[in-house]
Structure formats: structure tokens, C-alpha cells
Design a protein around this motif. Structure first.
Motif, PDB file in Angstrom:
ATOM      1  N   GLU A  15      38.368  39.710  32.320  1.00 19.98           N
ATOM      2  CA  GLU A  15      38.017  39.921  30.916  1.00 19.98           C
ATOM      3  C   GLU A  15      38.858  39.006  30.034  1.00 19.98           C
ATOM      4  O   GLU A  15      39.977  38.637  30.376  1.00 19.98           O
ATOM      5  N   TYR A  16      38.297  38.628  28.889  1.00 23.31           N
ATOM      6  CA  TYR A  16      39.047  37.897  27.862  1.00 23.31           C
ATOM      7  C   TYR A  16      38.505  38.322  26.508  1.00 23.31           C
ATOM      8  O   TYR A  16      37.383  38.809  26.391  1.00 23.31           O
ATOM      9  N   PRO A  17      39.306  38.143  25.471  1.00 17.48           N
ATOM     10  CA  PRO A  17      38.914  38.699  24.179  1.00 17.48           C
ATOM     11  C   PRO A  17      38.162  37.709  23.297  1.00 17.48           C
ATOM     12  O   PRO A  17      38.220  36.493  23.484  1.00 17.48           O
ATOM     13  N   CYS A  18      37.472  38.258  22.318  1.00 18.00           N
ATOM     14  CA  CYS A  18      37.067  37.526  21.126  1.00 18.00           C
ATOM     15  C   CYS A  18      37.999  37.969  20.004  1.00 18.00           C
ATOM     16  O   CYS A  18      38.624  39.026  20.075  1.00 18.00           O
ATOM     17  N   THR A  19      38.109  37.164  18.985  1.00 14.77           N
ATOM     18  CA  THR A  19      38.897  37.530  17.821  1.00 14.77           C
ATOM     19  C   THR A  19      38.013  37.495  16.585  1.00 14.77           C
ATOM     20  O   THR A  19      37.002  36.781  16.550  1.00 14.77           O
ATOM     21  N   ARG A  71      40.854  30.103  31.736  1.00 14.77           N
ATOM     22  CA  ARG A  71      41.729  30.878  32.631  1.00 14.77           C
ATOM     23  C   ARG A  71      40.977  32.049  33.247  1.00 14.77           C
ATOM     24  O   ARG A  71      41.196  32.386  34.421  1.00 14.77           O
ATOM     25  N   GLY A  72      40.077  32.658  32.475  1.00 16.17           N
ATOM     26  CA  GLY A  72      39.253  33.734  33.017  1.00 16.17           C
ATOM     27  C   GLY A  72      38.338  33.247  34.122  1.00 16.17           C
ATOM     28  O   GLY A  72      38.154  33.923  35.148  1.00 16.17           O
ATOM     29  N   ILE A  73      37.745  32.062  33.930  1.00 22.80           N
ATOM     30  CA  ILE A  73      36.902  31.460  34.972  1.00 22.80           C
ATOM     31  C   ILE A  73      37.711  31.233  36.243  1.00 22.80           C
ATOM     32  O   ILE A  73      37.267  31.556  37.360  1.00 22.80           O
ATOM     33  N   CYS A  74      38.900  30.684  36.079  1.00 19.43           N
ATOM     34  CA  CYS A  74      39.734  30.377  37.244  1.00 19.43           C
ATOM     35  C   CYS A  74      40.149  31.642  37.981  1.00 19.43           C
ATOM     36  O   CYS A  74      40.062  31.715  39.223  1.00 19.43           O
ATOM     37  N   GLU A  75      40.590  32.652  37.243  1.00 20.81           N
ATOM     38  CA  GLU A  75      41.063  33.878  37.874  1.00 20.81           C
ATOM     39  C   GLU A  75      39.916  34.607  38.571  1.00 20.81           C
ATOM     40  O   GLU A  75      40.070  35.093  39.705  1.00 20.81           O
ATOM     41  N   ALA A  76      38.756  34.715  37.905  1.00 21.68           N
ATOM     42  CA  ALA A  76      37.617  35.400  38.522  1.00 21.68           C
ATOM     43  C   ALA A  76      37.150  34.668  39.777  1.00 21.68           C
ATOM     44  O   ALA A  76      36.760  35.296  40.771  1.00 21.68           O
ATOM     45  N   GLY A 132      33.897  38.326  29.218  1.00 21.10           N
ATOM     46  CA  GLY A 132      34.564  38.125  30.486  1.00 21.10           C
ATOM     47  C   GLY A 132      33.765  37.206  31.387  1.00 21.10           C
ATOM     48  O   GLY A 132      32.593  36.913  31.130  1.00 21.10           O
ATOM     49  N   CYS A 133      34.416  36.741  32.437  1.00 23.49           N
ATOM     50  CA  CYS A 133      33.760  35.864  33.412  1.00 23.49           C
ATOM     51  C   CYS A 133      33.522  36.628  34.706  1.00 23.49           C
ATOM     52  O   CYS A 133      34.435  37.256  35.255  1.00 23.49           O
ATOM     53  N   THR A 134      32.291  36.557  35.193  1.00 22.35           N
ATOM     54  CA  THR A 134      31.920  37.124  36.481  1.00 22.35           C
ATOM     55  C   THR A 134      31.648  35.979  37.449  1.00 22.35           C
ATOM     56  O   THR A 134      30.908  35.051  37.126  1.00 22.35           O
TER      57      THR A 134
END
Length: 519
Positions: free
Chosen positions: A35-39, A55-60, A16-18
Motif C-alpha cells: 500500500e502507498y498513500p495519496c495526499t 517503492r511499492g512496485i518494487c516491494e510488491a 497500492g501495487c498488486t
């Protein structure tokens, strides 16, 4: 420096991005997390969708900006921290053409032996600062060359997150730095530049990797597109931070010889400051460039500390999650409190936290985790406490390596990261490590360090030392519980002994070979 300035730190981590915003005294003004996943498309493979991370960077960032509720004029800089050893395959226009390959991906196990035919482990360690291992980026790039030749051919740039996401934010410099490249295993450590020898082993030239510059410093300004995506003010200075662990060292104030910090996050990584490579007297650790320009760091790791706790939460932790939801508490705090109802030593149960291999000091990519010594008398709470203790035992292996491998050892050890938010877990770690520890007021030292480097890079402070002195504060100190010293010493010996017996007996290799053949 004028009062009332705000410094943004972005930490694009593994899960995830903080994003956090701080003032010039190190006080937190706003924060966000996404948060975002790994696969894992095949056993041992770990990948990530680059656009999901962005997208995680932008949202956080939007969350942090909204929480801070500051005028655009208050913002002075943004600094960036990124995963190390996770690399992105880009085309000519710097667009991703495949998922990134994450630092703990284990697809290239065979390349330790293959690389060993071209360079001895000792020569590789001396040259790059890293143990010869299939976990570093170098081995995975060579794997791509041999197993995905078309994708390898199409890749114009092999880039780390540091330079790619700075580019997305608006940086005009396409430059990486030694502090972001440690887990690539591709540096000439004395020159703090790419190693032509290792690049040749990977099958690429310098023109397919970003040039190496220095950590910190301004790389550009927030672009109009990034402003729209993140909410950051257009024109805000975008500054190079460093790799996540070097940022954590800065955020913990580790800028002098004898100081070290241990980040307890998804992975656990310990970093110490080095004035020079002549301070090294052993080979249990790896060495890289520090976020302090012209200095080095020395590191060791345990790759699944926080991941072990998260695995429990996701697979066995329904009871703790329900209790946490009912009480409005963190599930991890509930886990620690419940674990403390079992006795020290977990009634003789051991947990090996090698869910993503064992790193320092054995560097065993085939090792596996699990509970050992489980009997009919053990309870679920014993298992939970053993999990926490097992993570701390692996930390102790890392700390012991630092004490033996650095001239003068470590005299100031600081614990950072999400795992230190519980005083109970911090005390347990201190008891098992067996030496005093300190905890910083700002526990999220990785994102904090990125913000500090951004503050320096934008010119708000005249030096990194000045920025650290103004912004880093200590909150608590812990002393080892002497009553548990002998008990934990005995259990620690068993912990290492059991690992060594399984490894030497070929048990881990047999399990790894089985998984590769059948799954």
C-alpha cells in the motif's frame, strides 16, 4: 508453448501495487501487495509521491517472487497495468519534479467552462470520446499552465504511469498507447492518437508527451537496476500492458461485442468491448482504445465504490476491524456479513457514494456523498447496509447507461475486483443491477490482464484471444433475487431522484464553493 512458464503482472493502482504471477493456465503462483498513500494538500486536490509508488512496485514484486519461489528460467514476461488519468511531471532525464496529479483530483473545476468556450461539449465528446469534464488530465494540465507557470515551464514530459514505470523497469521504448490514455481526455478517438486541438487547449505540443503506439508488445527488458530493485530476472521481456480498466477487461475475458466487466475496486469502472465506433448510439459513456490492438472500448464509472468501503473501515469500522482481527478474516467480509443482518432497503436509508464526485451518467464534479433519510430509528448496521446498497445503485446507473448506449446492449456481464470476493456482496450487486452476472475464478482481473498481455507480448501466445482462452476461467454465476426486484426498483428511483433534486437545487455547488473558499 512449453509447459511450466510464469508470467508476471504488475498493477500500480491508486492506493497500492498488486503483483501476481500466473502460469499458462491462469493459475496463481505467487502474489504481493504494498500500500502507498495519496495526499490531499488542499480540498479537492489528490496527489501522490512518485517514488513511493515505485517503492511499492518494487516491494510488491519482491513479495510475489518470494511467494512463487521459482527459478529465473521459469519466467517468460512481465506486463504492466497503470492508473489512467494520473500524470507525472518529468524533467529532460525523465525524473519526477513534483508529485503526480491523481485521476480523481478536482482542482481544475473551472476548466469545464473555460474549455467549453473553445469547443462545445458535443464536439469534444465526438472528437475525444470523453465528456467535457474537469476531471480529465487535459483540464489539470491547463490549470498548471495558468496557476503554476514555473512548474509548467520546467516540465519536459507530461507522462502517464504506464510509460514512466515501464521506463523504470528497463523499457527502451518511450511510447504510450490509446488504452492508457482514456482518462487524459486528449485523444483523437477515430485516429487513436493525440489530438492536436486538445493539446493546444492545454498549452503543450506533441514533443512534450510520449508518442502513441499500440497496446501490448515488448517494450524492453528488465534492466540491472530494476533487477536489483524488484528481484525480477535481468533481461526478462518487459511488455506494454494497458490502462487498468482495459487490463481488467482482458483479465475478465472481455474481447467480443456484447461482453462487459464491472471492476469493483477503489473506483468502479465498467468496460465493454467495441468492434467499432458505429456500435455507439448514446452519449452517457466515454470511449477509448481497447487493449486489443485496433479495437475500442466503451466505459462508465463510479469513482468511490471501494473507496467508500475503505472510508468506513478507516473512520467508522473499528468494530468490524476488531472482529476481523479476532477471526483472522478480511474486514470487508465482516462488513458484508454484518450488513446482511439489516433488511433489504436498509429500512429506507439511502447512501450516495459520490465521495469523489458523480461520474456516469451525470458527470457532476461538484456532487457530494452521504446518507440521506437518516432517522432516530436507524442503526449503525442500517448505515452499513445502505453504504453497500448505495454503491450498487450507482453501479446500476452505469449499467443502465450501457444498455441504452450500445447497439445490442450487454449480454454477458462479469463482475471483477476485490469487491467481488464476497459472494454476499456479489449477490447484492446482482440483485440491484437486475440482470445475471458472472464472476471469474481470478478476481484480480486488472493484474491478471496485465500478465495475459505480457504473455502475448512476449510471444508465448499467438494472439490475445488465444491467451484469454487458455488463461481466463469462470467460477460462479449469480441470478437476481426476484423477491427484491420491486423493492430495489422503487428505492433506486428515490436514489436518483434525491440526487437530481439536490443537484438541480444548487446544493452541491453551494457546498463545493464553501469548501473552496474556506478550506
Amino acid at each position: 508453448m512449453s509447459a511450466g512458464q510464469a508470467f508476471v503482472g504488475i498493477d500500480a493502482g491508486t492506493t497500492g501495487c498488486t503483483v501476481m504471477i500466473f502460469d499458462e493456465s491462469g493459475d496463481r503462483l505467487g502474489q504481493g501487495y504494498q500500500e502507498y498513500p495519496c495526499t490531499s494538500p488542499r480540498p479537492g486536490w489528490i496527489e501522490q509521491d512518485v517514488e513511493e509508488v515505485w517503492r511499492g512496485i518494487c516491494e510488491a514484486t519482491k513479495q510475489a517472487m518470494a511467494a512463487a519461489a521459482l527459478p529465473d528460467s521459469a519466467y517468460r514476461s512481465v506486463g504492466f497495468s497503470s492508473q489512467r488519468g494520473t500524470f507525472i511531471l518529468l524533467d529532460e532525464d525523465k525524473n519526477p519534479i513534483a508529485p503526480s496529479i491523481v485521476w480523481n483530483d478536482g482542482r481544475a473545476l473551472a476548466y469545464q467552462e473555460k474549455f467549453g468556450k473553445e469547443i462545445s461539449p458535443d464536439d469534444y465528446h465526438t472528437h475525444t470520446g470523453m465528456q467535457l469534464s474537469p476531471l480529465w488530465s487535459a483540464a489539470k494540465i491547463a490549470w498548471l499552465r495558468d496557476n503554476e507557470p514555473e512548474l509548467f515551464r520546467q516540465t519536459r514530459w507530461f507522462a502517464n504511469g504506464q510509460e514512466y514505470f515501464l521506463h523504470r523497469l528497463g523499457a527502451h521504448d518511450w511510447v504510450t498507447d490509446p488504452a492508457s490514455l482514456t482518462l487524459n481526455g486528449m485523444l483523437d478517438i477515430e485516429k487513436l492518437d493525440w489530438s492536436d486541438r486538445v493539446l493546444a487547449m492545454c498549452g503543450i505540443d506533441r514533443d512534450r508527451v510520449p508518442p502513441v503506439g499500440v497496446p501490448s508488445g515488448q517494450a524492453g527488458e528488465v534492466s540491472a537496476a530494476a533487477h536489483y530493485a524488484t528481484g525480477l530476472p535481468a533481461g526478462l521481456p518487459v511488455c506494454r500492458g494497458a490502462g487498468d480498466q482495459q487490463c481488467a477487461a482482458i483479465g475478465a475475458g472481455v474481447v467480443a461485442q456484447g461482453m462487459a466487466e464491472f471492476t469493483v475496486g477503489t473506483a468502479g469502472v465498467m468496460v465493454a468491448h467495441l468492434d467499432g465506433l458505429d456500435r455507439i448510439q448514446g452519449r452517457n459513456l466515454w470511449w477509448g482504445g481497447h487493449a486489443v490492438p485496433g479495437a475500442w472500448d466503451i466505459e462508465g464509472g463510479a469513482f468511490a465504490l471501494g473507496a467508500s468501503l475503505k472510508w468506513w473501515r478507516d473512520n467508522l469500522g473499528r468494530n468490524e476491524q476488531d472482529e476481523a482481527d479476532a477471526q483472522g478474516r478480511s474486514v470487508y467480509s465482516v462488513m458484508v456479513d454484518k450488513a446482511q443482518t439489516a433488511p433489504a432497503g436498509s429500512n429506507g436509508l439511502i447512501y450516495h457514494s459520490f465521495l469523489a464526485s458523480q461520474v456516469t451518467p451525470y458527470y457532476d464534479a461538484e456532487s457530494k456523498g452521504g446518507w440521506i433519510g437518516l432517522g432516530l430509528s436507524h442503526t449503525r448496521v442500517d448505515m452499513l447496509r445502505a453504504l453497500l446498497e448505495g454503491c450498487a445503485f450507482e453501479m446500476r446507473m452505469v449499467v443502465d447507461a450501457f444498455q441504452s448506449d450500445i447497439v445490442g446492449g450487454i449480454t454477458d456481464l462479469r463482475l471483477t475486483g476485490g469487491g467481488t470476493k464476497s459472494d454476499g456482496f456479489a449477490q447484492l450487486m446482482t440483485d440491484i443491477i437486475g440482470q445475471p452476472t458472472k464472476v471469474t475464478r481470478e478476481r484480480e482481473c486488472t493484474v491478471f490482464g496485465a500478465a495475459i498481455l505480457g504473455a502475448f507480448g512476449s510471444g508465448a501466445f499467438s494472439s490475445i484471444d488465444e491467451a484469454v482462452g487458455a488463461m481466463v476461467n469462470l467460477e460462479a454465476e449469480f441470478e437476481p433475487n426476484e423477491a427484491n426486484r420491486d423493492l430495489y426498483g422503487e428505492l433506486y428511483a428515490a436514489y436518483r431522484g434525491v440526487y437530481e433534486a439536490i443537484a438541480k437545487g444548487g446544493g452541491y455547488k453551494a457546498l463545493s464553493d464553501f469548501s473552496i473558499r474556506h478550506y
